[in-house]
Design a protein around this motif. Structure first.
Motif, mmCIF file in Angstrom:
data_model
loop_
_atom_site.group_PDB
_atom_site.id
_atom_site.type_symbol
_atom_site.label_atom_id
_atom_site.label_comp_id
_atom_site.label_asym_id
_atom_site.label_seq_id
_atom_site.Cartn_x
_atom_site.Cartn_y
_atom_site.Cartn_z
ATOM 1 N N LEU A 202 -2.045 18.922 -10.911
ATOM 2 C CA LEU A 202 -3.476 18.572 -10.778
ATOM 3 C C LEU A 202 -3.694 17.146 -10.277
ATOM 4 C CD1 LEU A 202 -4.974 20.093 -14.080
ATOM 5 C CD2 LEU A 202 -4.916 21.111 -11.789
ATOM 6 N N ILE A 203 -2.622 16.354 -10.210
ATOM 7 C CA ILE A 203 -2.777 14.939 -9.805
ATOM 8 C C ILE A 203 -3.125 14.875 -8.313
ATOM 9 C CG2 ILE A 203 -1.584 12.715 -9.524
ATOM 10 C CD1 ILE A 203 0.164 13.552 -11.936
ATOM 11 N N PRO A 204 -4.257 14.233 -7.959
ATOM 12 C CA PRO A 204 -4.599 14.146 -6.537
ATOM 13 C C PRO A 204 -3.655 13.185 -5.802
ATOM 14 C CG PRO A 204 -6.253 13.011 -7.884
ATOM 15 C CD PRO A 204 -5.270 13.609 -8.833
ATOM 16 N N ILE A 205 -3.085 13.693 -4.729
ATOM 17 C CA ILE A 205 -2.181 12.882 -3.889
ATOM 18 C C ILE A 205 -2.612 13.128 -2.450
ATOM 19 C CG2 ILE A 205 0.216 12.566 -3.149
ATOM 20 C CD1 ILE A 205 1.089 13.364 -5.945
ATOM 21 N N SER A 206 -2.774 12.055 -1.660
ATOM 22 C CA SER A 206 -3.336 12.233 -0.316
ATOM 23 C C SER A 206 -2.364 13.020 0.568
ATOM 24 C CB SER A 206 -3.637 10.878 0.324
ATOM 25 O OG SER A 206 -2.476 10.357 0.938
ATOM 26 N N PRO A 207 -2.906 13.767 1.554
ATOM 27 C CA PRO A 207 -2.039 14.567 2.437
ATOM 28 C C PRO A 207 -0.967 13.720 3.140
ATOM 29 C CG PRO A 207 -4.360 15.088 2.804
ATOM 30 C CD PRO A 207 -4.326 13.956 1.837
ATOM 31 N N GLU A 208 -1.324 12.493 3.520
ATOM 32 C CA GLU A 208 -0.326 11.653 4.210
ATOM 33 C C GLU A 208 0.782 11.195 3.261
ATOM 34 O OE1 GLU A 208 -1.680 8.525 6.735
ATOM 35 O OE2 GLU A 208 -2.341 9.977 8.236
ATOM 36 N N THR A 209 0.425 10.968 1.974
ATOM 37 C CA THR A 209 1.451 10.602 0.988
ATOM 38 C C THR A 209 2.429 11.767 0.820
ATOM 39 O OG1 THR A 209 -0.213 9.267 -0.159
ATOM 40 C CG2 THR A 209 1.817 9.722 -1.362
ATOM 41 N N VAL A 210 1.864 12.983 0.733
ATOM 42 C CA VAL A 210 2.695 14.184 0.584
ATOM 43 C C VAL A 210 3.589 14.351 1.819
ATOM 44 C CG1 VAL A 210 2.642 16.716 0.410
ATOM 45 C CG2 VAL A 210 1.027 15.328 -0.926
ATOM 46 N N ALA A 211 2.991 14.181 3.013
ATOM 47 C CA ALA A 211 3.734 14.397 4.260
ATOM 48 C C ALA A 211 4.861 13.371 4.416
ATOM 49 C CB ALA A 211 2.777 14.317 5.452
ATOM 50 N N TYR A 212 4.561 12.110 4.105
ATOM 51 C CA TYR A 212 5.588 11.064 4.235
ATOM 52 C C TYR A 212 6.721 11.325 3.235
ATOM 53 C CZ TYR A 212 7.799 6.450 4.373
ATOM 54 O OH TYR A 212 8.714 5.425 4.481
ATOM 55 N N THR B 77 -11.313 13.782 -11.119
ATOM 56 C CA THR B 77 -10.474 14.986 -11.109
ATOM 57 C C THR B 77 -9.798 15.114 -12.461
ATOM 58 O OG1 THR B 77 -9.979 14.543 -8.783
ATOM 59 C CG2 THR B 77 -8.556 16.133 -9.903
ATOM 60 N N GLN B 78 -9.926 16.282 -13.075
ATOM 61 C CA GLN B 78 -9.216 16.489 -14.345
ATOM 62 C C GLN B 78 -7.726 16.660 -14.073
ATOM 63 O OE1 GLN B 78 -10.332 19.866 -16.837
ATOM 64 N NE2 GLN B 78 -8.918 19.182 -18.456
ATOM 65 N N ILE B 79 -6.880 15.917 -14.810
ATOM 66 C CA ILE B 79 -5.424 16.077 -14.651
ATOM 67 C C ILE B 79 -4.748 16.500 -15.959
ATOM 68 C CG2 ILE B 79 -5.238 14.437 -12.721
ATOM 69 C CD1 ILE B 79 -3.978 12.453 -14.868
ATOM 70 N N GLY B 80 -5.545 16.643 -17.031
ATOM 71 C CA GLY B 80 -4.931 17.039 -18.296
ATOM 72 C C GLY B 80 -5.912 16.954 -19.439
ATOM 73 N N TRP B 81 -5.373 16.863 -20.657
ATOM 74 C CA TRP B 81 -6.222 16.815 -21.841
ATOM 75 C C TRP B 81 -5.507 16.030 -22.951
ATOM 76 C CZ3 TRP B 81 -3.830 20.962 -19.687
ATOM 77 C CH2 TRP B 81 -2.763 21.508 -20.396
ATOM 78 N N VAL B 82 -6.244 15.776 -24.031
ATOM 79 C CA VAL B 82 -5.698 14.996 -25.147
ATOM 80 C C VAL B 82 -5.449 15.932 -26.324
ATOM 81 C CG1 VAL B 82 -6.126 13.033 -26.696
ATOM 82 C CG2 VAL B 82 -7.044 12.997 -24.363
#
Ligand SMILES: Nc1ncnc2c1ncn2[C@@H]1O[C@H](COP(=O)(O)OP(=O)(O)OP(=O)(O)O)[C@@H](O)[C@H]1O
Ligand SMILES: Cc1ncc(C[n+]2csc(CCOP(=O)(O)O)c2C)c(N)n1
Ligand SMILES: [Mg+2]
Ligand SMILES: [Mg+2]
Ligand SMILES: [Mg+2]
Length: 330
Positions: free
Chosen positions: A243-253, A298-303
């Motif tokens: 669920l962690i947002p990562i930019s498309p260019e970060t993923v591609a690199y 963006t939700q990435i988890g819970w407590v």
């Protein structure tokens, strides 16, 4: 430059105009400003050291100025505050000539203008080696509305305000020997590293929600910042890495060079987004308000209750987070 005082006079021409909350501006022994009525004061400082936070290869002088302001603004944002006034301490070695210092102040002035910060003074001294910049920034937040790391409770949602890992990917790219061809292909990664944009409105939406919100800005990596919330609150944060947002260019690199971009997100740092928590019943209201202000959550988890720490969840299984984040003395 003729001398220290001549340099200061030239640097000061680069700063944005001050507002009427300033009673005594630059030019006296200290500055005097009037805090907003009914507001609490927020104060923070951050230092940037040549060869530790930047080098000739990674940042132009203008970028150092911008990022110095932005990293301080980010800490005020993480408290839900409005940044206001800054003082700048500059220790410069001889190799940093007037032209470079004026360029540094161009970036500083542009950052100050963008984030609504006035520069009310500073200090200028000689350094024997390496540029050292320390910025102290004051801001304000409504009384008892600051976003504390100790505010997380079981049942809360864990969120972030934007993509993570981009700054570390950009740093990796800038430190390559063949950097110039990669800069052309991945300009956004260079921008993530050199020109961070903390979202003042994201912090403001959270502090004016009238809710119990925890927040931390991501300067040392998601792993470290999430752990600080878990420890201050005495809870367990569970994060779903997918669920962690990562930019498309970060993923591609990352894919191109064989690095898992989650490592940059968890360990890299300098993204200056927020990670935080808030009660699940307030989530929809937050998203509604955020849409109006053009900020994203963006939700990435819970407590959860349980042993204090940060856990990752993968196909239903929890495991203790192994990423440690950036640490100056480790
Ligand atoms: N030399 C120091 N003297 C007094 N307090 C300090 C000192 N260094 C850090 N602190 C305090 O310790 C706490 C944690 O500091 P830290 O620098 O990790 O936080 P941060 O500013 O959010 O992170 P970063 O510096 O990575 O942006 C803060 O409350 C900070 O004010
Ligand atoms: C040349 C160069 N080498 C390494 C890094 C990485 N780096 C340095 S400090 C830091 C954490 C934030 O600092 P602080 O905790 O002081 O706010 C990170 C991720 C860099 N930016 N430039
Ligand atoms: Mg700090
Ligand atoms: Mg911080
Ligand atoms: Mg740090």
């Amino acid at each position: 430059m003729k001398d220290e005082f001549d340099l200061i006079a030239k640097l000061l021409q680069k700063r944005p105009p001050v507002d009427k909350s300033v009673e005594v501006d630059v030019g006296d022994d200290a500055a005097v400003y009037r805090p907003g009525l009914g507001m609490s004061q927020v104060i923070t400082c951050d230092t940037m050291v040549e060869s530790v936070h930047f080098s000739e290869q990674t940042m132009a002088p203008e970028d150092i100025g911008w990022k110095g302001i932005a990293s301080n603004v980010s800490d005020i944002v993480a408290m839900g505050g409005i940044p206001k006034h800054a003082v700048i301490s500059l220790a410069a070695p001889e190799v940093w000539e007037e032209e470079s210092l004026l360029r540094f102040y161009d970036g500083l002035g542009a950052g100050a203008k963008h984030f609504g910060v006035t520069i009310l003074g500073g200090d200028t001294v000689r350094s024997m080696k390496g540029l050292v910049v320390t910025i102290t920034l004051v801001g304000e937040v409504e009384r008892d509305c600051s976003l504390r790391r100790s505010n997380a409770r079981p049942g809360d949602i864990v969120f972030v305000t934007g993509p993570l890992g981009g700054s570390a990917a950009g740093l990796h790219l800038l430190l390559r020997e063949d950097t110039s061809e990669w800069i052309v292909r991945y300009p956004s990664l260079v921008a993530f590293h050199q020109r961070p944009y903390p979202h003042i409105e994201a912090g403001r939406v959270l502090s004016t929600l009238g809710e119990r919100v925890a927040a931390n800005d991501v300067s040392d990596g998601l792993g470290r910042e999430a752990r600080e919330i878990a420890e201050a609150s005495g809870v367990r944060l569970v994060i779903e890495p997918s669920l962690i947002p990562i930019s498309p260019e970060t993923v591609a690199y990352g894919a191109e060079i064989g690095v898992n971009p989650l490592q940059w997100a968890f360990d890299g740092g300098e993204d200056y987004q927020l990670v935080g928590t808030l009660p699940a019943q307030s989530w929809e209201r937050l998203l509604h308000l955020a849409k109006e202000k053009e900020v994203s959550f963006t939700q990435i988890g819970w407590v959860e209750e349980g042993e204090v720490g940060v856990y990752c969840i993968d196909e239903g299984k929890r495991s203790l987070l192994s990423y440690k984040g950036y640490n100056h003395f480790a």
